[in-house]
Scaffold this motif. Structure first.
Motif, short mmCIF file in Angstrom:
data_model
loop_
_atom_site.label_atom_id
_atom_site.label_comp_id
_atom_site.label_asym_id
_atom_site.label_seq_id
_atom_site.Cartn_x
_atom_site.Cartn_y
_atom_site.Cartn_z
N ARG A 82 0.83 -1.21 0.00
CA ARG A 82 0.00 0.00 0.00
C ARG A 82 0.86 1.26 0.00
NH1 ARG A 82 -5.74 1.16 1.74
NH2 ARG A 82 -5.62 3.39 1.82
N LEU A 85 2.20 1.75 -3.48
CA LEU A 85 1.16 2.26 -4.36
C LEU A 85 0.89 3.74 -4.10
CD1 LEU A 85 -0.94 1.66 -6.55
CD2 LEU A 85 -2.52 0.99 -4.73
N ALA A 86 0.81 4.11 -2.83
CA ALA A 86 0.53 5.51 -2.47
C ALA A 86 1.64 6.44 -2.95
CB ALA A 86 0.36 5.64 -0.96
N SER A 88 3.51 6.02 -5.63
CA SER A 88 3.84 5.77 -7.03
C SER A 88 3.63 6.97 -7.95
CB SER A 88 3.03 4.59 -7.56
OG SER A 88 1.66 4.96 -7.70
N GLN A 91 -1.35 5.88 -9.47
CA GLN A 91 -1.80 4.60 -8.93
C GLN A 91 -2.40 3.69 -9.98
OE1 GLN A 91 -4.27 5.53 -5.54
NE2 GLN A 91 -2.50 5.99 -4.26
N THR A 94 0.39 2.21 -12.03
CA THR A 94 1.13 1.27 -11.20
C THR A 94 0.37 -0.05 -11.07
OG1 THR A 94 2.16 3.08 -9.99
CG2 THR A 94 2.16 0.92 -8.91
N LEU A 95 -0.93 0.03 -10.85
CA LEU A 95 -1.73 -1.19 -10.74
C LEU A 95 -1.76 -1.97 -12.04
CD1 LEU A 95 -4.65 0.13 -8.52
CD2 LEU A 95 -3.01 -1.67 -7.92
#
Length: 124
Positions: A82, A85-86, A88, A91, A94-95
């Motif tokens: 998490r 991701l935060a 990045s 988001q 990145t996902l």
């Protein structure tokens, strides 16, 4: 090796997660000595550092401490994911890159997890 932790920190955290109970420095030391030569003070310092980092709790027992993990390995790994991701910047991108790199086994695990815990606002 876990992100943000050194090799010995990761090794000690893995041991503590495997015990599923509070342990002393001496217990961890004896376990580690089955595989390597290591000093008591080294293990004590690393466990103190892990406590300072918020990964371990401790309570005094006699002249020593008993240590326990703050969370499970899975919860800790989820926190790292998490945080990544935060930080990045994008988001969604990145996902997408994360999903592109999943193995079939990892994709199956993700699908199973989403069946158990659907995203907020979705599911039954």
């Amino acid at each position: 090796m876990m992100r943000g932790l050194g090799e010995l920190e990761s090794t000690i955290m893995d041991r503590l997660w495997s015990y599923h109970r509070p342990v002393s420095v001496r217990e961890v030391l004896e376990d580690l000595r089955q595989e390597r030569e290591i000093a008591y003070t080294t293990v004590m310092t690393v466990m103190d550092n892990l406590h300072t980092k918020g990964l371990l709790t401790r309570k005094p027992v006699g002249r020593a401490y008993i240590y326990e993990t703050v969370s499970t390995k899975e919860a800790h790994t989820a926190d790292i994911m998490r945080d990544s991701l935060a930080g990045s910047g994008n988001q969604a991108a990145t996902l997408v890159h994360f999903l592109e790199r999943l193995t079939p086994e990892e994709a199956g695990a993700l699908e199973a997890a989403l069946r158990v815990f659907p995203p907020k606002g979705r599911g039954a």
